[in-house]
Scaffold this motif. Sequence first.
Motif, PDB file in Angstrom:
ATOM      1  N   GLY A 193      27.366  -7.505  50.804  1.00 40.75           N
ATOM      2  CA  GLY A 193      28.088  -7.637  52.066  1.00 40.75           C
ATOM      3  C   GLY A 193      27.172  -7.647  53.268  1.00 40.75           C
ATOM      4  N   ASN A 194      26.204  -6.757  53.299  1.00 41.50           N
ATOM      5  CA  ASN A 194      25.302  -6.698  54.447  1.00 41.50           C
ATOM      6  C   ASN A 194      24.376  -7.902  54.515  1.00 41.50           C
ATOM      7  N   LEU A 195      23.935  -8.407  53.360  1.00 40.65           N
ATOM      8  CA  LEU A 195      23.101  -9.604  53.365  1.00 40.65           C
ATOM      9  C   LEU A 195      23.853 -10.768  53.993  1.00 40.65           C
ATOM     10  N   LEU A 196      25.087 -10.973  53.561  1.00 42.05           N
ATOM     11  CA  LEU A 196      25.882 -12.056  54.128  1.00 42.05           C
ATOM     12  C   LEU A 196      26.064 -11.868  55.630  1.00 42.05           C
ATOM     13  N   SER A 197      26.382 -10.647  56.041  1.00 39.62           N
ATOM     14  CA  SER A 197      26.654 -10.374  57.445  1.00 39.62           C
ATOM     15  C   SER A 197      25.449 -10.682  58.328  1.00 39.62           C
ATOM     16  N   ARG A 198      24.277 -10.207  57.934  1.00 45.76           N
ATOM     17  CA  ARG A 198      23.111 -10.382  58.790  1.00 45.76           C
ATOM     18  C   ARG A 198      22.680 -11.847  58.848  1.00 45.76           C
ATOM     19  N   VAL A 199      22.789 -12.564  57.721  1.00 49.47           N
ATOM     20  CA  VAL A 199      22.410 -13.981  57.707  1.00 49.47           C
ATOM     21  C   VAL A 199      23.368 -14.809  58.558  1.00 49.47           C
ATOM     22  N   MET A 200      24.674 -14.573  58.399  1.00 49.74           N
ATOM     23  CA  MET A 200      25.655 -15.381  59.114  1.00 49.74           C
ATOM     24  C   MET A 200      25.618 -15.117  60.612  1.00 49.74           C
ATOM     25  N   ARG A 201      25.330 -13.891  61.000  1.00 47.71           N
ATOM     26  CA  ARG A 201      25.281 -13.584  62.425  1.00 47.71           C
ATOM     27  C   ARG A 201      24.171 -14.367  63.119  1.00 47.71           C
TER      28      ARG A 201
ATOM     29  N   GLY B 129      29.008  -2.737  57.402  1.00 51.71           N
ATOM     30  CA  GLY B 129      29.025  -4.052  58.041  1.00 51.71           C
ATOM     31  C   GLY B 129      28.621  -3.976  59.497  1.00 51.71           C
ATOM     32  N   THR B 130      29.301  -4.756  60.331  1.00 51.10           N
ATOM     33  CA  THR B 130      28.964  -4.785  61.755  1.00 51.10           C
ATOM     34  C   THR B 130      29.993  -3.999  62.542  1.00 51.10           C
ATOM     35  N   ARG B 131      29.547  -3.506  63.701  1.00 46.74           N
ATOM     36  CA  ARG B 131      30.452  -2.777  64.589  1.00 46.74           C
ATOM     37  C   ARG B 131      29.955  -2.908  66.023  1.00 46.74           C
TER      38      ARG B 131
ATOM     39  N   SER C  64      25.827 -28.198  57.443  1.00 46.19           N
ATOM     40  CA  SER C  64      27.190 -27.768  57.091  1.00 46.19           C
ATOM     41  C   SER C  64      27.647 -26.701  58.069  1.00 46.19           C
ATOM     42  N   VAL C  65      28.893 -26.804  58.479  1.00 44.74           N
ATOM     43  CA  VAL C  65      29.447 -25.840  59.429  1.00 44.74           C
ATOM     44  C   VAL C  65      29.922 -24.604  58.670  1.00 44.74           C
ATOM     45  N   THR C  66      29.423 -23.471  59.070  1.00 47.64           N
ATOM     46  CA  THR C  66      29.832 -22.229  58.417  1.00 47.64           C
ATOM     47  C   THR C  66      31.202 -21.812  58.905  1.00 47.64           C
ATOM     48  N   GLY C  67      31.849 -20.962  58.129  1.00 46.56           N
ATOM     49  CA  GLY C  67      33.185 -20.495  58.483  1.00 46.56           C
ATOM     50  C   GLY C  67      33.173 -19.053  58.938  1.00 46.56           C
ATOM     51  N   GLY C  68      34.130 -18.703  59.736  1.00 44.97           N
ATOM     52  CA  GLY C  68      34.242 -17.310  60.161  1.00 44.97           C
ATOM     53  C   GLY C  68      34.806 -16.456  59.050  1.00 44.97           C
ATOM     54  N   MET C  69      34.458 -15.186  59.074  1.00 45.59           N
ATOM     55  CA  MET C  69      34.953 -14.284  58.039  1.00 45.59           C
ATOM     56  C   MET C  69      34.861 -12.849  58.516  1.00 45.59           C
ATOM     57  N   SER C  70      35.723 -12.028  57.944  1.00 46.88           N
ATOM     58  CA  SER C  70      35.654 -10.595  58.191  1.00 46.88           C
ATOM     59  C   SER C  70      34.740  -9.967  57.151  1.00 46.88           C
ATOM     60  N   SER C  71      34.514  -8.687  57.273  1.00 44.33           N
ATOM     61  CA  SER C  71      33.646  -7.999  56.317  1.00 44.33           C
ATOM     62  C   SER C  71      34.250  -8.082  54.920  1.00 44.33           C
ATOM     63  N   LEU C  72      33.497  -8.646  53.962  1.00 42.91           N
ATOM     64  CA  LEU C  72      34.011  -8.804  52.605  1.00 42.91           C
ATOM     65  C   LEU C  72      34.173  -7.469  51.898  1.00 42.91           C
ATOM     66  N   PHE C  73      33.199  -6.588  52.080  1.00 46.49           N
ATOM     67  CA  PHE C  73      33.178  -5.331  51.346  1.00 46.49           C
ATOM     68  C   PHE C  73      32.916  -4.173  52.309  1.00 46.49           C
TER      69      PHE C  73
ATOM     70  N   LEU D 277      33.380 -16.014  50.474  1.00 47.41           N
ATOM     71  CA  LEU D 277      31.956 -16.028  50.807  1.00 47.41           C
ATOM     72  C   LEU D 277      31.440 -17.464  50.848  1.00 47.41           C
ATOM     73  N   ARG D 278      31.815 -18.261  49.864  1.00 49.20           N
ATOM     74  CA  ARG D 278      31.335 -19.634  49.813  1.00 49.20           C
ATOM     75  C   ARG D 278      31.909 -20.470  50.957  1.00 49.20           C
ATOM     76  N   ALA D 279      33.133 -20.183  51.350  1.00 49.06           N
ATOM     77  CA  ALA D 279      33.703 -20.872  52.511  1.00 49.06           C
ATOM     78  C   ALA D 279      32.931 -20.505  53.773  1.00 49.06           C
ATOM     79  N   ALA D 280      32.520 -19.241  53.876  1.00 43.68           N
ATOM     80  CA  ALA D 280      31.733 -18.811  55.028  1.00 43.68           C
ATOM     81  C   ALA D 280      30.399 -19.542  55.093  1.00 43.68           C
ATOM     82  N   LEU D 281      29.826 -19.873  53.931  1.00 38.57           N
ATOM     83  CA  LEU D 281      28.551 -20.593  53.888  1.00 38.57           C
ATOM     84  C   LEU D 281      28.714 -22.091  54.126  1.00 38.57           C
ATOM     85  N   GLY D 282      29.946 -22.551  54.197  1.00 35.17           N
ATOM     86  CA  GLY D 282      30.178 -23.975  54.382  1.00 35.17           C
ATOM     87  C   GLY D 282      30.132 -24.769  53.099  1.00 35.17           C
ATOM     88  N   CYS D 283      30.261 -24.106  51.954  1.00 39.46           N
ATOM     89  CA  CYS D 283      30.269 -24.807  50.667  1.00 39.46           C
ATOM     90  C   CYS D 283      31.549 -25.614  50.525  1.00 39.46           C
ATOM     91  N   GLU D 284      31.522 -26.584  49.613  1.00 40.67           N
ATOM     92  CA  GLU D 284      32.708 -27.388  49.371  1.00 40.67           C
ATOM     93  C   GLU D 284      33.833 -26.517  48.836  1.00 40.67           C
TER      94      GLU D 284
END
Length: 663
Positions: A357-365, A594-596, A500-509, A474-481
């Motif tokens: 969860g934290n890896l995804l959060s920091r990369v996407m931000r 996650g983020t706060r 690819s355009v990334t998608g918005g998402m809330s904290s997964l975990f 998670l894959r939608a957040a990365l812009g995957c098909e």
Amino acid sequence: MSDSKFYVTTPIYYVNDKPHIGHAYTTILADVLARYHRLLGMPVHFLTGTDEHGQKVQQAAEKRGVAPRVHVDETVVRFLDLWKKLEITNDDFIRTTEPRHVGTVQRILQDLYDRDEIYRADYDGWYCVTCERFFTEKDLTDGKCPESGCGRTVDRIRETNYFFRMSKYQQWLIDYIQANPDFIQPDFRRNETLGFLRNPLNDLCISRPKSRLSWGIELPFDHDFVTYVWFDALVNYISAVGYGDDPDRFARWWPASLQLIGKDILTTHTVYWPTMLKAMGLPMPKTVFAHGWWLVGRDKMSKTAGNVVNPMEMVERYGVDPFRYFLMAEMSLGQDASFTEQAFVRRYNSDLANDLGNLLSRVMRIIGSSFAGSIPACGALGPDEQQLREVTLAAANEMVASVGRLRPDQGLSALAGAVREANRYVEKRQPWSLAKQGDASRETLGTVLYCAAESLRIVSGMLYPTMPGRMLELRAALGCEVGEPVISALTVWGGLRSGSVTGGMSSLFPRIEVKSVATDVATGTPAAQKPTKEPKQVSKEPNQASKAEPAVGVAQIGFDDFTKLDLRTACILTAQRIEGADKLLRLEVETIGGTRQIVAGIAKAYAPEDLIGKTIVVVANLKPAVIRGFESCGMLLAASTGEGGLRLITVDGGTAAPGLRVG
């Protein structure tokens, strides 16, 4: 496993009680394996169902004052609801009360009877109602049922019944098992069956007189008897795929690729079932795999002990995907495993919240702030990038291999290792620092973010069969098909498309705070407590420091008070001034869970752009407060330098991972 198709079965579950974690585990395991084989492009048939005949069902219905049919129709819903809740993708659900099954059983019985494979004889021996099995005197353990996990009192039975000539196939079965090492897995279960076969094999009683049991499939050649529940139940594996009704369909799917069972029904599936198939002239399933039990701590689950884990409660509390992940990651297939809510929370926080969860959060931000939410281009790979690529691809290949050898826990462990490697990579390359350097480091920043996101693409695809819902997010957040991933695309690097355009998402975990785990779902006892108080240190020699007086004006607090503070490292992701407030900055930080957002009075000491990427210390469990219209969730730590000056408490120049406990 056959490379032409994958037919996987679970045992059919007895409808007499609520489904528990054992039922959930076997079915989730079958689902995960079925999903992986579908991603491999293989035709898959996944069968589960319910066993609805027998003495226990009849007794339960009588106790309720309803007909057995009414009882099973009401009880089966519990399993159907749970499978829907657990996102089980079975292709068929068979009930042994269905006409398609009843007709197949009766045709098999008539055929075996006509060929003298079944005969009538008197019986005098012992019977266990719970297991619905007959035993000879020598079979009993201290005069009680010898079945593993049973040990109940048995009844003496003297009656006429029908018997299947199972004993004639004893030597054939021994030879078959020895010649086909994959037939019974794991190896020690094969040895257990062979040990059982060292003793003379009795013929199998396959009927019950209606005078004692009326709820069952009637024998086609004697209307005064019904079929023994195990002879009835085992046939489901072939009746469900068209045996005797649809030859083409049956030829497509039988023999089964994998029949999953619990170790407590090993004998029925590795002695009764193969001898029945042999008598019918049918091929054997390729593999019968007996997994272990889920224990609560060190104890076997039982209604008497009151420690049966209800999977519905776990799913309601923590979500279906984390529950599926825990069961698959925690049990080494074939061995017993221990379930406690504490263990669940530890693995959830470690593997899912802190790492994935934290890896995804920091990369996407940073992709969002530095590349307007589009996947950046990837430049040349340096040694660090090549290391991340190698570890990620090795983990992906290990996941595929682990499915083939029926050790999904090993594959999941490799994927968790790849996520940790990606976090180490991000810590080393520090994209937040690169982002502050502007155009001079933009290409390098893009490469770092691309590689971290590409690792997430591969890992999330490989985790999809285990956690389908959240991995699609998670894959939608990365812009995957959109749609399910394809295994072949997950074993090569570079599949993530730049731009690819990334998608918005809330904290997964979101992290589970230990203090929020109030009660163990199985036992009703406290499941996870606050951090344990450190033992008081006692010195044998006088310790001057222990006698020191507190500084003037500083109140002392006890250790219990100190442990109430949850101090954590946090990485500052964004910083903005609050209009109309000279001292306040609005910070977005990455820390535990996650983020706060934190509102801090440090605007006179720091410019917002100087704060990005700093690793600071925050009080993570401070009650949220609204400041100037913004919710502040936590407090950062700073030291006063006099005359109103402040210096933030930072950690190792910004190299520590977010969310680490301080203290």
